[in-house]
Design a protein around this motif. Structure first.
Motif, short mmCIF file in Angstrom:
data_model
loop_
_atom_site.label_atom_id
_atom_site.label_comp_id
_atom_site.label_asym_id
_atom_site.label_seq_id
_atom_site.Cartn_x
_atom_site.Cartn_y
_atom_site.Cartn_z
N SER A 62 -0.30 8.35 3.85
CA SER A 62 -1.62 8.53 3.25
C SER A 62 -2.09 7.24 2.59
O SER A 62 -1.34 6.58 1.87
CB SER A 62 -1.56 9.65 2.21
N ARG A 63 -3.35 6.87 2.85
CA ARG A 63 -3.93 5.65 2.26
C ARG A 63 -4.84 5.96 1.09
O ARG A 63 -5.60 5.10 0.66
CB ARG A 63 -4.72 4.90 3.33
N THR A 64 -4.79 7.14 0.54
CA THR A 64 -5.64 7.47 -0.60
C THR A 64 -5.19 6.69 -1.83
O THR A 64 -4.03 6.30 -1.94
CB THR A 64 -5.60 8.97 -0.90
N GLN A 65 -6.11 6.51 -2.77
CA GLN A 65 -5.82 5.70 -3.95
C GLN A 65 -4.67 6.30 -4.76
O GLN A 65 -3.74 5.61 -5.12
CB GLN A 65 -7.07 5.57 -4.81
N ARG A 76 -1.23 -1.54 1.86
CA ARG A 76 0.10 -2.14 1.76
C ARG A 76 1.04 -1.23 0.95
O ARG A 76 2.22 -1.08 1.28
CB ARG A 76 0.01 -3.52 1.11
N TYR A 77 0.51 -0.64 -0.10
CA TYR A 77 1.32 0.24 -0.94
C TYR A 77 1.83 1.43 -0.14
O TYR A 77 3.02 1.78 -0.20
CB TYR A 77 0.49 0.71 -2.13
N ALA A 78 0.95 2.05 0.63
CA ALA A 78 1.35 3.20 1.43
C ALA A 78 2.40 2.82 2.47
O ALA A 78 3.36 3.56 2.71
CB ALA A 78 0.12 3.80 2.12
N SER A 79 2.24 1.63 3.06
CA SER A 79 3.19 1.18 4.07
C SER A 79 4.57 0.95 3.46
O SER A 79 5.60 1.36 4.02
CB SER A 79 2.70 -0.12 4.72
#
Length: 210
Positions: A62-65, A76-79
């Motif tokens: 998920s790429r949500t904040q 980058r955080y989600a990855s």
């Protein structure tokens, strides 16, 4: 032995100087010094498989904040979170704190078989899995403890790169945490230096005393 050494030097030099070096290949070449009969193929195949699975998890992340720290690139955080969960959660790679000095921690084949290692070998594994998963991760030769960096996408509002400690389960380190890590390293070196300078040598350490 000389022929083996010459062949090793040629192959390692070729691998190291290539435009996009495969660190896993180079690491397994180094391991062959200790394990001359080592077949790197199965380990590279296994690494490709891990990278493929990691890519699926990165794509599904998920790429949500959500819980993303301020100024950190959510992509980058989600990855990185997906890589961490897969490598350290599912596959259970872990830093070998109990037997840190075990020589096997330094060889990639042993790290992959035993799923434990030291900062630099776990970081190398992380980088190679990330590369196969399409995630840019770089090594940081931090004093006393090898770290990783996943840089934020440039040209956007994100300014904070992610600093990753592969030895501690992919922990994300803040700037303050890096300062503290450096402080502990320098203090340890000072203590070692004082112990060395203040401890008189034993008779056996003097030349000609045997």
């Amino acid at each position: 032995m000389s022929a083996f050494r010459d062949q090793f030097v040629r192959r390692f030099t070729h691998a190291a100087l290539s435009p996009d070096p495969d660190l896993a290949v180079a690491a397994l070449m180094i391991a062959r010094v200790e394990y001359p009969k080592l077949d790197a193929g199965p380990y590279l195949d296994r690494l490709d498989g891990i990278g493929h699975e990691a890519a699926l998890r990165v794509a599904a992340a998920s790429r949500t904040q959500g819980d993303v720290p301020p100024r950190v690139d959510p992509d980058r955080y989600a990855s990185v979170m997906a890589l961490n969960e897969y490598l350290f959660g599912e596959l259970r790679f872990v830093g070998n704190e109990v037997q840190y000095e075990d020589p096997r921690n330094s060889f990639l084949n042993e790290v992959m078989d035993r799923r434990t290692g030291i900062p630099i070998t776990l970081a190398l594994l992380y980088m190679e899995v990330a590369r196969r998963a399409g995630v840019r991760v770089e090594g940081i030769n931090f004093p006393g403890h090898f770290l990783l960096r996943c840089p934020a996408r440039r040209g956007l509002q994100y300014t904070e790169d992610l600093i990753i400690d592969a030895f501690h389960g992919g922990a994300l380190l803040s700037e303050d945490a890096c300062r503290e890590l450096l402080r502990r390293h320098l203090e340890k070196r000072r203590c070692s230096s004082r112990a060395f300078s203040c401890t008189p040598p034993s008779r056996r350490s003097w030349p000609g005393c045997c």
